[in-house]
Write a protein that holds these residues in place. Structure first.
Motif, PDB file in Angstrom:
ATOM      1  N   ASP A 102       0.805  -1.231   0.000  1.00 16.42           N
ATOM      2  CA  ASP A 102       0.000   0.000   0.000  1.00 16.42           C
ATOM      3  C   ASP A 102       0.834   1.276   0.000  1.00 16.42           C
ATOM      4  OD1 ASP A 102      -2.197  -1.566   0.082  1.00 16.42           O
ATOM      5  OD2 ASP A 102      -2.764  -1.102   2.146  1.00 16.42           O
ATOM      6  N   TYR A 103       1.849   1.312   0.854  1.00 13.41           N
ATOM      7  CA  TYR A 103       2.624   2.548   0.981  1.00 13.41           C
ATOM      8  C   TYR A 103       3.464   2.800  -0.265  1.00 13.41           C
ATOM      9  CZ  TYR A 103       1.262   2.301   5.841  1.00 13.41           C
ATOM     10  OH  TYR A 103       0.535   2.251   6.993  1.00 13.41           O
ATOM     11  N   VAL A 104       3.982   1.700  -0.827  1.00 13.87           N
ATOM     12  CA  VAL A 104       4.796   1.836  -2.031  1.00 13.87           C
ATOM     13  C   VAL A 104       3.917   2.299  -3.189  1.00 13.87           C
ATOM     14  CG1 VAL A 104       6.258   0.597  -3.640  1.00 13.87           C
ATOM     15  CG2 VAL A 104       6.386   0.085  -1.195  1.00 13.87           C
ATOM     16  N   ARG A 105       2.700   1.772  -3.237  1.00 16.81           N
ATOM     17  CA  ARG A 105       1.767   2.202  -4.280  1.00 16.81           C
ATOM     18  C   ARG A 105       1.503   3.693  -4.176  1.00 16.81           C
ATOM     19  NH1 ARG A 105      -2.159  -1.933  -4.203  1.00 16.81           N
ATOM     20  NH2 ARG A 105      -2.851  -0.899  -2.332  1.00 16.81           N
ATOM     21  N   GLU A 106       1.355   4.159  -2.950  1.00 18.34           N
ATOM     22  CA  GLU A 106       1.149   5.603  -2.771  1.00 18.34           C
ATOM     23  C   GLU A 106       2.330   6.413  -3.286  1.00 18.34           C
ATOM     24  OE1 GLU A 106      -0.346   7.089   1.072  1.00 18.34           O
ATOM     25  OE2 GLU A 106      -1.187   5.083   1.317  1.00 18.34           O
ATOM     26  N   ASP A 107       3.551   5.993  -2.925  1.00 18.02           N
ATOM     27  CA  ASP A 107       4.754   6.688  -3.409  1.00 18.02           C
ATOM     28  C   ASP A 107       4.737   6.787  -4.925  1.00 18.02           C
ATOM     29  OD1 ASP A 107       5.730   6.878  -0.867  1.00 18.02           O
ATOM     30  OD2 ASP A 107       7.204   5.264  -1.066  1.00 18.02           O
ATOM     31  N   MET A 108       4.336   5.678  -5.560  1.00 19.39           N
ATOM     32  CA  MET A 108       4.403   5.606  -7.008  1.00 19.39           C
ATOM     33  C   MET A 108       3.313   6.438  -7.652  1.00 19.39           C
ATOM     34  SD  MET A 108       4.239   2.214  -9.167  1.00 19.39           S
ATOM     35  CE  MET A 108       2.576   2.709  -9.613  1.00 19.39           C
ATOM     36  N   GLY A 304       2.068  -1.765  15.798  1.00 16.02           N
ATOM     37  CA  GLY A 304       1.130  -1.169  14.852  1.00 16.02           C
ATOM     38  C   GLY A 304       1.018  -2.012  13.597  1.00 16.02           C
ATOM     39  N   ASP A 305       1.004  -1.343  12.475  1.00 13.32           N
ATOM     40  CA  ASP A 305       0.920  -1.960  11.168  1.00 13.32           C
ATOM     41  C   ASP A 305       2.067  -2.935  10.921  1.00 13.32           C
ATOM     42  OD1 ASP A 305      -1.018  -1.549   9.410  1.00 13.32           O
ATOM     43  OD2 ASP A 305       0.100  -0.201   8.110  1.00 13.32           O
ATOM     44  N   GLY A 306       3.242  -2.557  11.435  1.00 16.24           N
ATOM     45  CA  GLY A 306       4.411  -3.404  11.264  1.00 16.24           C
ATOM     46  C   GLY A 306       4.884  -3.501   9.836  1.00 16.24           C
ATOM     47  N   ASP A 307       4.593  -2.493   9.037  1.00 11.77           N
ATOM     48  CA  ASP A 307       4.950  -2.535   7.623  1.00 11.77           C
ATOM     49  C   ASP A 307       6.264  -1.791   7.425  1.00 11.77           C
ATOM     50  OD1 ASP A 307       5.121  -2.050   4.858  1.00 11.77           O
ATOM     51  OD2 ASP A 307       2.952  -2.230   4.682  1.00 11.77           O
ATOM     52  N   ILE A 308       7.278  -2.480   6.875  1.00 12.75           N
ATOM     53  CA  ILE A 308       8.582  -1.819   6.754  1.00 12.75           C
ATOM     54  C   ILE A 308       8.582  -0.737   5.679  1.00 12.75           C
ATOM     55  CG2 ILE A 308       9.918  -3.768   7.661  1.00 12.75           C
ATOM     56  CD1 ILE A 308      10.856  -4.299   4.793  1.00 12.75           C
ATOM     57  N   ASN A 309       7.486  -0.617   4.936  1.00 10.36           N
ATOM     58  CA  ASN A 309       7.408   0.450   3.944  1.00 10.36           C
ATOM     59  C   ASN A 309       6.621   1.662   4.442  1.00 10.36           C
ATOM     60  OD1 ASN A 309       8.777  -0.717   1.547  1.00 10.36           O
ATOM     61  ND2 ASN A 309       7.240  -2.301   1.867  1.00 10.36           N
ATOM     62  N   GLU A 310       6.137   1.582   5.667  1.00 12.93           N
ATOM     63  CA  GLU A 310       5.362   2.690   6.232  1.00 12.93           C
ATOM     64  C   GLU A 310       6.272   3.906   6.410  1.00 12.93           C
ATOM     65  OE1 GLU A 310       2.172   2.719   9.922  1.00 12.93           O
ATOM     66  OE2 GLU A 310       4.203   2.067  10.329  1.00 12.93           O
ATOM     67  N   PRO A 311       5.795   5.117   6.137  1.00 13.46           N
ATOM     68  CA  PRO A 311       6.623   6.301   6.390  1.00 13.46           C
ATOM     69  C   PRO A 311       7.066   6.312   7.852  1.00 13.46           C
ATOM     70  CG  PRO A 311       4.666   6.903   5.160  1.00 13.46           C
ATOM     71  CD  PRO A 311       4.514   5.463   5.522  1.00 13.46           C
ATOM     72  N   ILE A 312       8.320   6.688   8.068  1.00 15.36           N
ATOM     73  CA  ILE A 312       8.952   6.458   9.363  1.00 15.36           C
ATOM     74  C   ILE A 312       8.264   7.218  10.506  1.00 15.36           C
ATOM     75  CG2 ILE A 312      10.737   8.252   9.328  1.00 15.36           C
ATOM     76  CD1 ILE A 312      12.719   5.847   9.941  1.00 15.36           C
ATOM     77  N   LEU A 313       7.713   8.399  10.195  1.00 12.61           N
ATOM     78  CA  LEU A 313       7.062   9.176  11.252  1.00 12.61           C
ATOM     79  C   LEU A 313       5.819   8.464  11.780  1.00 12.61           C
ATOM     80  CD1 LEU A 313       7.378  12.919  10.242  1.00 12.61           C
ATOM     81  CD2 LEU A 313       8.082  11.829  12.382  1.00 12.61           C
TER      82      LEU A 313
ATOM     83  N   GLN B 367       9.031  -5.064  19.672  1.00 10.11           N
ATOM     84  CA  GLN B 367       8.418  -4.405  18.511  1.00 10.11           C
ATOM     85  C   GLN B 367       9.266  -4.613  17.259  1.00 10.11           C
ATOM     86  OE1 GLN B 367       8.043  -0.271  19.738  1.00 10.11           O
ATOM     87  NE2 GLN B 367       5.939  -0.586  20.444  1.00 10.11           N
ATOM     88  N   THR B 368      10.547  -4.272  17.361  1.00  5.79           N
ATOM     89  CA  THR B 368      11.424  -4.405  16.193  1.00  5.79           C
ATOM     90  C   THR B 368      11.493  -5.857  15.733  1.00  5.79           C
ATOM     91  OG1 THR B 368      12.732  -2.565  17.016  1.00  5.79           O
ATOM     92  CG2 THR B 368      13.734  -3.920  15.319  1.00  5.79           C
ATOM     93  N   LEU B 369      11.570  -6.748  16.711  1.00  2.52           N
ATOM     94  CA  LEU B 369      11.663  -8.174  16.400  1.00  2.52           C
ATOM     95  C   LEU B 369      10.429  -8.671  15.644  1.00  2.52           C
ATOM     96  CD1 LEU B 369      13.190 -10.769  16.734  1.00  2.52           C
ATOM     97  CD2 LEU B 369      12.267 -10.993  19.028  1.00  2.52           C
ATOM     98  N   ARG B 374       8.288 -10.746  10.643  1.00  2.00           N
ATOM     99  CA  ARG B 374       7.203 -10.748   9.646  1.00  2.00           C
ATOM    100  C   ARG B 374       7.726 -10.357   8.270  1.00  2.00           C
ATOM    101  NH1 ARG B 374       3.450 -13.318   8.200  1.00  2.00           N
ATOM    102  NH2 ARG B 374       1.856 -12.331   6.961  1.00  2.00           N
ATOM    103  N   ALA B 375       8.591  -9.347   8.226  1.00  2.99           N
ATOM    104  CA  ALA B 375       9.119  -8.896   6.932  1.00  2.99           C
ATOM    105  C   ALA B 375       9.995  -9.979   6.295  1.00  2.99           C
ATOM    106  CB  ALA B 375       9.907  -7.602   7.101  1.00  2.99           C
ATOM    107  N   LEU B 376      10.729 -10.723   7.113  1.00  7.14           N
ATOM    108  CA  LEU B 376      11.527 -11.838   6.585  1.00  7.14           C
ATOM    109  C   LEU B 376      10.612 -12.943   6.057  1.00  7.14           C
ATOM    110  CD1 LEU B 376      14.314 -12.143   9.325  1.00  7.14           C
ATOM    111  CD2 LEU B 376      14.668 -11.482   6.933  1.00  7.14           C
ATOM    112  N   ALA B 377       9.558 -13.247   6.811  1.00 10.95           N
ATOM    113  CA  ALA B 377       8.672 -14.350   6.428  1.00 10.95           C
ATOM    114  C   ALA B 377       7.942 -14.058   5.131  1.00 10.95           C
ATOM    115  CB  ALA B 377       7.662 -14.644   7.535  1.00 10.95           C
ATOM    116  N   THR B 378       7.662 -12.783   4.871  1.00  6.92           N
ATOM    117  CA  THR B 378       6.922 -12.442   3.658  1.00  6.92           C
ATOM    118  C   THR B 378       7.854 -12.022   2.528  1.00  6.92           C
ATOM    119  OG1 THR B 378       6.642 -10.219   4.544  1.00  6.92           O
ATOM    120  CG2 THR B 378       4.829 -11.751   4.880  1.00  6.92           C
ATOM    121  N   ASN B 379       9.159 -12.258   2.691  1.00  7.17           N
ATOM    122  CA  ASN B 379      10.133 -11.882   1.657  1.00  7.17           C
ATOM    123  C   ASN B 379      10.145 -10.389   1.349  1.00  7.17           C
ATOM    124  OD1 ASN B 379      11.365 -14.289   1.257  1.00  7.17           O
ATOM    125  ND2 ASN B 379      10.277 -14.827  -0.628  1.00  7.17           N
TER     126      ASN B 379
END
Lengths: 484, 484
Positions: A102-108, A304-313, B367-369, B374-379
Motif C-alpha cells: 500500500d505505501y509503495v503504491r502511494e509513493d508511485m 502497529g501496522d508493522g509494515d517496513i514500507n510505512e513512512p517512518i514518522l 516491537q522491532t523483532l 514478519r518482513a523476513l517471512a513475507t520476503n
C-alpha cells in the motif's frame, strides 16, 4: 479483457521475452534460490536510475514477472520510486499494481499525473482499482475519478461508499450470473458469445452464479461441473443450491474465516435485499488471510501496522504511543517495589532476584496470551469451550510454576545457603505463574466479549499483572517471613 | 466422485435436511451471529452423549455442514470424542475429516477400527487421506494400509515417501492432463467421457495441464478460458505457456509464498525429471498460509505449536523448555545486578527504577523483532534492503529512546528532586532503546542467514540483550556519576 484479446495475449505470453520456461525464474541472474530478486540486480537498476539511463532501466525490468516488478518497487528506496515509475510506466500492468504494498503504491501514484492514474485504473478490475484510489487524498481522488469513463467511475464510487475492509469495498463487481432453467449447452453458447465483447466477462472466474428474476442467487456451478456435463442437462441439475453468501457489510476477517472454513474458491456477495452484487475470489482473500493471521504478532508487540514500507514518522508515532502506555505500567510496577525500599536497603540480594520472578511471569503470560489470541482469531476458542480452556491454562501454569519453583528455589537455597530465601522465591514463582496463566487467558477472552480486539490491548494488562504480582509476592513474602 | 454421481449428490444437497437457504446457517438455533456453534447446542449434544442417546445425537448433528461437524468435534471435550465418532460415523465425510484439527483427528481415529479408517481414507483425495494416516503410529498405519485397495495404498505410500510439509507429501495426485495439439472441442468431449468413470477425474479442478509425450508440463488452461472459446480452436492457442511449477521437494512455506506472489488457484507439481506428478490447489494452501502466518506470534512467545487441542503434557513440555531457557537468561541479567549490590544497599531507589529501563528496552526490542520476523517471512526484507531496514530501525530507536528519556528522565528529576538521577535514567533509556533496535533486527536477520528460523530463537537473544544492557547501563552510570 475478454477472450478475443485472449489469444493475442496468450501469444504474447508465449513470446521469448516473457521468460521462456518457468524454471528460468529460479536461479537465474535476477533471482536467488528462494525466488527473491538478487541484491546485485536491484543495485544495477538503482545505478541505472541514478545515471538517468531510462532505456537501461527499461531493459532490465522488462523481462520480469509482474509480481517481481512489484517487489522491485518495494526493494528500491523511497527516493527512487517515482523515477522508476516514470522509466517503466509501460510495464505498470494491473498485476503489478495489485501486488504492490500500500505505501509503495502511494509513493508511485503520487509521481503520476491524474490521467495516467485513471488510465491504469480503467484496466483494472474494480477491486484493484479501488485499492489504487482509496488512499489518495480527496482532491487527487476526485481528479482521477473525473478522468475515468462514467461507468467505471460509478462502480468505484459505489465501492467507496462502503466502509474500508468490508466485502462491499473489496468485492469484484465483475462476475457471471445466468437465469435458472437454461441448459449447460445454453450456458456455454452464452459464454462464447459474450467473449466477443471485451468488457462482458471478468478476466477470470471460477463459478457461475444462477439467479432468480429478482437477481437473488439460487445456486452455483463450479466450472469443472459444467465442463464434464452433457449439453442437454439443465443447469438446475448441475448447480449446488446450498452456497455460502457473503453480506456486503461483512468485515474482511469474517470473509477470510468463511473462505477457510468452507474451502471456497469464490463466493457471491449479496446486498441487504439478498441481490447478487459482486463476488470475492480466493486470490484476493489469500492476502487478507495472511495479513489477518500475521498481524497478531505485530499487534501483540504494539508494533502497529508493522509494515517496513510505512513512512517512518507514522511508525515512530505508532510504536511510541505503545511504549508510553507501557511506561505507565512499568511505573506502576516500580511503585510496588518502592514500598519495599527499606527491605531492599537491608538485604540487597532481593533486588538481584526480584526481576527473575517478574520476568518469568511475563514470559509465561505471553505464552498463554499468544495461544489464546490465536485460538480466538481462528474461532477455535468460543463460548462453548472457554471454561475448559481456562482449566487447561491453569493446569499448565501450575505444572510450569512448580517446575520453575523447584529449579530457582532449590538453586537459590544452595547458592546463597539460605533455605528460607529459596522457599520465598519458589512460592513467589508459583503465585506469579498462576497469575500469568489466569491473566493470559482471562484478559483476551474478556476483551473479545467486550468486542475489543484482544491482540491490540491484552499485552499491557497481562504484563502489568505479572510485573506487579511478581514484585509484590516476592518482596511481600520476604518481609512477612522476616527475611529483611 | 465424478459427474454420474454428481446429479444425485446435488439432489441430496437440495433436500430440506441440508439446511435450505444458506442464510439459515447464520442466526439459527445452532449458530451465533459469527457463524460459530452456540454453546447451548454443544451442551445438548454432550448431554445426549452422556445419556447414551445415540439417535438424539445423530438427529442433532445430521443437519450440520461438514465444517461444523468438524468444529463440534473440537468443541466437545476429549473424553466425548470417541463416543461422538461412534454415534455419527455415517456423517464422517471426507470434508469433515479434512477440516478437523490434527490432534482431534487423532483422538477420533484412535476410536475407530482399522477397516473403518481405511474405508474413510478411500473416499478421500490422496492429500486428505495422507493427512488422516500420517500421524498414526507405524503399526496402526500398516493395519489401515493393509485394508485399502492396492491402487490407493500405492498412492499413499508414495506420498509418505516424501518428507512432511513438502509438496510431494501435500499434493493431490488427481489432476487433469491432456496432450498438446487437441482442440477445445476435443477437450470438452474428453471430460464428458471421463466423467462417466467415477475415479477418472478429481472432484474439483480449476485448470487443465497440457503435457508433452514425456508428461512434462508445457502449458496450462484456466477452465474459464476454455468455456468461452469456440470448439475448433486449438488448445495451444488458449493455454498459457508461462506457468509456475512446484518442485516435489518444495517446502510448504515456499509453496505458500508462490501461491501468494503469483495469485495462483492451483499449480502443477513436477518431479526431479520435470514430469507432472500432482497438483496443489489453493483451498489446501490457504490453511498453510494461515498456519505459517499465525505461527510467528506463537513461536516468538515460545508457546510451541500453540494448539489448544494439543495433549496437555506436550504443551507443558514445549512451554517449559522455553521458560527454562529464559530462566537462564534471567539469571544472567540478575548476575549483572549482583555486581551492584553495594550501590543498591546504599541507594535503594536504584532497585525501584532499574526494572523500568530493562522492561522498556524489552518492549522496544519486541516491537522491532516482530516487524523484522514478519518482513523476513513475507520476503519483504531481503539482502537487497537489509542495510536500509537497519538504518530505519536505528532511526526509530533513536527517536523513541529520546522521547522516553525526556519523559522518564524529566519525571524522575522532578519527583525525586534529583536531576542527576534523571540524567542517568534518561541516558540509560536511550542506550537501551538503541540496543533494543539493533538486537531486534540484527538477531533475526543473522539467524535467517544461518538458516535458523528467526521466529523460534530470536526472542531469547533480544531480551537477554535488553535486560543485561538495561541493568548495566543504568546501574553502571549511577555508580560512575557517584550517585551511589
Amino acid at each position: 479483457m475478454a477472450s478475443d484479446d485472449l489469444i493475442d495475449e496468450e501469444l504474447r505470453r508465449d513470446s521469448p521475452e516473457e521468460g521462456g520456461k518457468p524454471d528460468d525464474r529460479v536461479d537465474d541472474e535476477r533471482h536467488d534460490e528462494e525466488n527473491r530478486l538478487k541484491p546485485e540486480f536491484v543495485r544495477r537498476v538503482v545505478d541505472a536510475l541514478e545515471d538517468g539511463d531510462k532505456s537501461e532501466v527499461y531493459d532490465l525490468v522488462e523481462p520480469l514477472h509482474p509480481a517481481d516488478v512489484a517487489d522491485l518497487f518495494e526493494l528500491v528506496g523511497r527516493e527512487d520510486r517515482s523515477a522508476l515509475a516514470e522509466a517503466v510506466s509501460d510495464l505498470l500492468s494491473s498485476e503489478v499494481i495489485s501486488e504492490l504494498n500500500d505505501y509503495v503504491r502511494e509513493d508511485m501514484i503520487d509521481a503520476l499525473p491524474a490521467y495516467a492514474v485513471a488510465e491504469i485504473a480503467e484496466q483494472l478490475e474494480t477491486d484493484d482499482a479501488v485499492q489504487l484510489i482509496e488512499d489518495l487524498d480527496p482532491r487527487d481522488q476526485a481528479a482521477v475519478l473525473a478522468e475515468m469513463e462514467p461507468e467505471d467511475r460509478a462502480a468505484i464510487e459505489s465501492a467507496l461508499s462502503y466502509p474500508e475492509e468490508t466485502a462491499g469495498r473489496l468485492m469484484q463487481r465483475e462476475f457471471v450470473a445466468v437465469p435458472e432453467h437454461i441448459t449447460v449447452g445454453d450456458l456455454i453458447d452464452f459464454l462464447r458469445d459474450e467473449a466477443s465483447d471485451p468488457d462482458a466477462l471478468p478476466t477470470d472466474f471460477f463459478e457461475i452464479f444462477v439467479v432468480d428474476p429478482a437477481h437473488r442467487p439460487v445456486g452455483t456451478c463450479q466450472l469443472s461441473w459444467i465442463l464434464r456435463t452433457p449439453r442437454h442437462i439443465g443447469l438446475t441439475d448441475v448447480m449446488k443450491r446450498d452456497q455460502t453468501l457473503i453480506p456486503v457489510t461483512a468485515d474482511q476477517e469474517e470473509v477470510a474465516l468463511m473462505f477457510q472454513k468452507y474451502g471456497l474458491i469464490s463466493a457471491a456477495v449479496v446486498d441487504e435485499a439478498g441481490r447478487l452484487v459482486g463476488q470475492m475470489t480466493v486470490d484476493d482473500v489469500v492476502h487478507i488471510i495472511s495479513e489477518e493471521a500475521g498481524e497478531d504478532a505485530l499487534l501483540l508487540s504494539g508494533a502497529g501496522d508493522g509494515d517496513i514500507n510505512e513512512p517512518i514518522l507514522l511508525t515512530v508515532r505508532a510504536r511510541l504511543s505503545w511504549l508510553v502506555i507501557n511506561l505507565g505500567t512499568a511505573m506502576l510496577a516500580a511503585s510496588v517495589v518502592s514500598y519495599f525500599q527499606d527491605a531492599i536497603a537491608k538485604f540487597a540480594l532481593l533486588a538481584v532476584l526480584m526481576p527473575i520472578v517478574s520476568g518469568m511471569g511475563g514470559n509465561a503470560g505471553t505464552q498463554t496470551l499468544a495461544v489464546t489470541v490465536r485460538a480466538l482469531a481462528t474461532n477455535q476458542l468460543t463460548s462453548a469451550n472457554t471454561w475448559r480452556a481456562i482449566g487447561r491454562e491453569l493446569t499448565i501454569a501450575s505444572a510450569n510454576g512448580m517446575a520453575l519453583a523447584i529449579l530457582i528455589g532449590g538453586g537459590t537455597a544452595l547458592v546463597f545457603d539460605n533455605p528460607l530465601l529459596g522457599a520465598v522465591i519458589g512460592t513467589a514463582m508459583i503465585i506469579n505463574n498462576l497469575t500469568a496463566g489466569m491473566a493470559g487467558i482471562a484478559v483476551p477472552v474478556t476483551l473479545e466479549r467486550l468486542r475489543i480486539d484482544p491482540a491490540v490491548s491484552s499485552a499491557v494488562f497481562v504484563t502489568t499483572a505479572t510485573d506487579v504480582m511478581g514484585f509484590f509476592s516476592f518482596l511481600g513474602l520476604a518481609v512477612l517471613t522476616g527475611l529483611a
